[in-house]
Design an enzyme around this catalytic site. Structure first.
Site, short mmCIF file in Angstrom:
data_model
loop_
_atom_site.label_atom_id
_atom_site.label_comp_id
_atom_site.label_asym_id
_atom_site.label_seq_id
_atom_site.Cartn_x
_atom_site.Cartn_y
_atom_site.Cartn_z
CE1 TYR A 94 -1.91 3.06 3.07
CE2 TYR A 94 -2.66 3.18 0.61
CZ TYR A 94 -3.08 3.69 1.91
OH TYR A 94 -3.09 4.42 2.12
CB ALA A 95 2.35 3.73 1.67
CB THR A 96 7.30 3.16 0.54
OG1 THR A 96 6.76 2.24 -0.71
CG2 THR A 96 8.89 3.08 1.29
CB VAL A 97 7.04 4.70 5.94
CG1 VAL A 97 7.49 5.98 7.21
CG2 VAL A 97 5.69 4.38 5.80
CG ASP A 116 -5.73 -3.23 11.01
OD1 ASP A 116 -5.69 -4.55 11.43
OD2 ASP A 116 -4.56 -2.99 9.95
#
Lengths: 450, 311
Positions: A143-146, A253
């Site tokens: 979903y994403a990269t941090v 979650d």
């Protein structure tokens, strides 16, 4: 202790955002607005009307049903914002501004002298890459990269969450939810969202930086945490969650990976992509929420009529995990109803098989098949793991209240904070402002340093 | 009749606030909504930015009617429809909207509301296809981004449905809200700019609830006055608004909501969901969107449920 463990990782990297930094980072909220002096909170005032057509990207012949040929013909020649038309000359600019002033509705806050076309034309969005320098990649998923980043303006450290946007897909629901909900959740125990950028076909969220998540911290403490650290972390978790629940927001979650820690031991709730604002009681929701190990039995059996009790089960699982260093209900399957028996079996083997007299509603759950469940008796937590002695009887009692099979019987976050388990905390901890950390109190700060 | 609705007549209990299902006081939530509303909506009456080719209230009403009908068509609950209208109104009263883009703004507003209120993920092309729209997924995404920028990404706006929910909870009557037929009443209200541009959502909600309570209990004034005091809304404003709401429903030949009518409908929700009702507003020379004309129920593959973040 938390502080000593973190200090061994290479010293403090905490960099409070300066006043100027805050102003600069919130600048992009208003980059498309005429009035650049708007309040940083954003929600405190009605956005100003724009002279610019912000929807000019739909420059092709519209296929919407609002369009008709005659209207199109009459509109096109006057569309000064069309990409194919050159920018208007200065004389037209002045005339256009005068026209705007005559037509603009006046309000108590309207001051025409604060609005000038040249100033509006000169405002350009700042590029996120020009504002922040990447230091390290903190994590990556589908979903994403941090990234850990440093502000080029003031040197403060932030976490940039780059959300992948597929060309043919719409905007991710998780992004909309997270941004929208966090805009109204300003709390010392909830991660702060500083800014949002949409550039280069990418959505970037700028979060405050936190040292690590609770999961990584537990990897360094395989036998669980010290009793005082357990109490401090649990209280902060409850405090942040109570704030959410009072606003009728369910996290949905909760798990160690979504709880962040800083060098001072402050815990913050993160990842609100699955969170939602609870609606009318009759509304049903998906039962495929919460990571399997932290999913309550009612939801595992197909309940879609849950409430804040969903999160409270997760709190109980996390409470147990920080005591022992291992998940309490580590089920191995996560698929169809038959696959969740393993997870349910683990739960029932410790908490006992559901008693229909104590939980009559269980019979209505689609996944409830009593003939398939072995008969289990409830075990004491000491019998499950001797490490639960750390939290004494009061802690075990609270843990039991959190892990009630029947959702209506689970303790709320607000009530849990008042449980005798936290009796050693000063009473002032319940009077702190939402934005104040519990470590503002000397007694708790001293406890942390022990 | 009265015995079944004792909660409706208890003004003091309404003022004290009731614990809702999840233990959160409805009074607390109501106060939060009122504070948010006060911050976000400071200037009434609302106005649209004027200009050549810009939309007027007629276009606004038409698009709101489209949103409400579209929401029902694809099976969205009332909360999503109400939020979509709230988002749309926020945008059109904040920036200039050329007429040719207004439907795309409506589609974007509905899409955002759906993502916030519904638990089932749906690809943009599927969403557009179900509504028979010709926009591309890319266009929808760009519109969503634009709308969220106008909102400063604060899309969870106070809306009519949310206020009605809270007020009914105060009266222990939240069970009345899910009624399909009551949805028609709210839909017509949402689509009337003479009401939405002159009264805040809280006033509209209180007026709506007062009409609902009046239909069920002759002592309706007591709890409504208590709610008005709680919300700090002058009863004179409520009375002006409720007259207009009542007239609106009368003009559209809608029966005043009654307990029997609302509760009976709960047993027939499944069949009612298949019925499309027209929302006739400002007949226009423009051709109607295919989705508005379609009468058959649109089916689609089962949407994927939201998934938690991986371990």
């Amino acid at each position: 202790m938390l502080s000593r463990v973190f200090s061994q990782k290479g010293g403090s990297t905490k960099s409070p955002i300066s006043k100027n930094g805050t102003n600069e980072m919130t600048q992009s909220w208003h980059s498309n607005h005429v009035n650049g002096a708007s309040s940083g909170s954003g929600s405190g005032s009605t956005p100003e009307h724009h002279n610019k057509n912000i929807f000019s990207f739909l420059s092709r012949q519209s296929r919407s049903r609002s369009n008709n040929p005659s209207e199109t013909m009459s509109t096109v020649p006057l569309n000064k914002n069309s990409p194919s038309m050159p920018p208007p000359p200065s004389s037209n600019t002045v005339a256009d501004f005068t026209h705007l002033r005559r037509r603009r509705p006046r309000s108590a806050h309207y001051d025409p002298n604060t609005i000038t076309l040249p100033a509006k034309e000169e405002v350009t969005p700042q590029d996120v890459n020009d504002l922040y320098k990447r230091i390290d990649k903190l994590g990556e998923g589908s979903y994403a990269t941090v990234y850990k980043c440093e502000s080029k303006l003031d040197g403060s450290i932030v976490a940039l969450k780059e959300i992948k946007l597929q060309f043919q897909e719409g905007l991710p629901f998780t992004a909309i939810r997270e941004a929208s909900l966090l805009r109204n959740l300003r709390h010392a125990n909830i991660v702060s969202l500083h800014d949002i950028f949409y550039q280069h076909h990418q959505l970037t969220f700028v979060f405050e930086y936190m040292k690590m998540d609770l999961s990584k911290y537990l990897e360094q403490n395989v036998y669980g945490l010290d009793s005082i650290d357990i109490k401090l972390l649990l209280f902060q978790l409850l405090r942040g969650l109570d704030f959410c629940h009072r606003k009728k927001i369910l996290h949905r979650d909760l798990k160690p990976q979504n709880l962040l820690l800083d060098e001072d031991g402050v815990l913050k709730l993160a990842d609100f992509g699955l969170a939602r604002a609870k609606s009318v009681p009759s509304r049903t929701y998906s039962h495929e929420v919460v990571t399997l190990w932290y999913r309550p039995p009612d939801v595992l059996m197909g309940s879609t009529d849950y409430s804040t009790s969903l999160d409270m089960w997760g709190v109980g699982c996390i409470f147990a995990e920080i005591c022992t260093g291992a998940a309490l209900f580590p089920g191995s399957k996560d698929s169809h109803y038959p696959g969740t028996k393993d997870q349910l079996d683990m739960i029932f083997s410790i908490r006992g098989t559901p008693d229909e007299k104590k939980w009559p509603e269980v019979k209505t759950l689609p996944g409830y098949t009593p003939e398939l469940f072995p008969r289990y008796r409830e075990l004491s937590f000491i019998a499950v793991n001797p490490m639960f002695t750390k939290i004494l009887k009061t802690g075990q009692e609270l843990l039991g209240m959190l892990l009630q099979l029947r959702p209506e019987s689970r303790v709320s976050a607000a009530s849990a904070m008042l449980h005798p388990y936290f009796a050693s905390f000063p009473r002032e901890v319940h009077l702190l402002a939402p934005s104040q950390s519990i470590f503002r109190l000397k007694e708790l700060k001293d406890l942390r340093s022990l | 009749m009265n015995e079944d609705f004792d909660g409706l007549t208890s003004g003091s209990s309404a003022a004290a606030g009731k614990l809702m299902q999840d233990g959160i006081s409805s009074t607390q939530l109501l106060q939060m909504l009122l504070q948010r509303e006060k911050l976000l909506y400071q200037n009434y009456p609302l106005s649209l930015a004027s200009g050549e080719g810009m939309i007027g209230w007629r276009e606004r009403n038409r698009e709101c009617a489209w949103m409400c009908a579209a929401a029902k068509r694809i099976g969205l609950e009332m909360d999503a429809a109400s939020l979509a209208v709230s988002i749309f109104d926020r945008v059109v009263t904040s920036v200039k909207i050329p007429g040719k883009y207004v439907n795309c703004v409506a589609v974007g507003s509905l899409s955002i509301a759906k993502k916030l209120c519904e638990d089932h993920e749906e690809d943009a092309p599927v969403f557009l296809g179900r509504l028979r729209l010709e926009y591309s997924a890319q266009e929808l995404k760009r519109m969503e981004i634009k709308i969220l920028e106008v909102l400063r990404w604060d899309a969870h706006l106070p809306n009519l449905n949310r206020f009605v929910e809270c007020l009914l909870s105060e009266l222990d009557a939240a069970f009345l809200l899910p009624s399909i037929n009551f949805r028609k009443h709210l839909d017509f209200l949402l689509c009337d700019s003479t009401l939405t541009s002159n009264f805040r959502w809280s006033v509209l909600a209180l007026s709506t609830v007062s009409l609902l309570v009046e239909a069920t209990n002759k002592h309706w004034q007591y709890p409504i006055n208590a709610l008005a005091r709680l919300c700090k809304i002058p009863m004179s404003e409520v009375n002006r608004c409720r007259v207009k709401v009542s007239n609106l429903w009368s003009r559209h030949v809608l029966p005043m909501p009654s307990t029997f009518h609302l509760l009976a409908d709960l047993d027939d929700q499944d069949s009612d969901m298949d019925v499309d009702y027209p929302l006739a507003y400002d007949s226009s020379p423009h051709p109607q969107a295919p989705s508005a004309e379609a009468s058959e129920y649109i089916t689609s593959p089962a949407p994927r449920a939201l998934q938690p973040t991986p371990c």
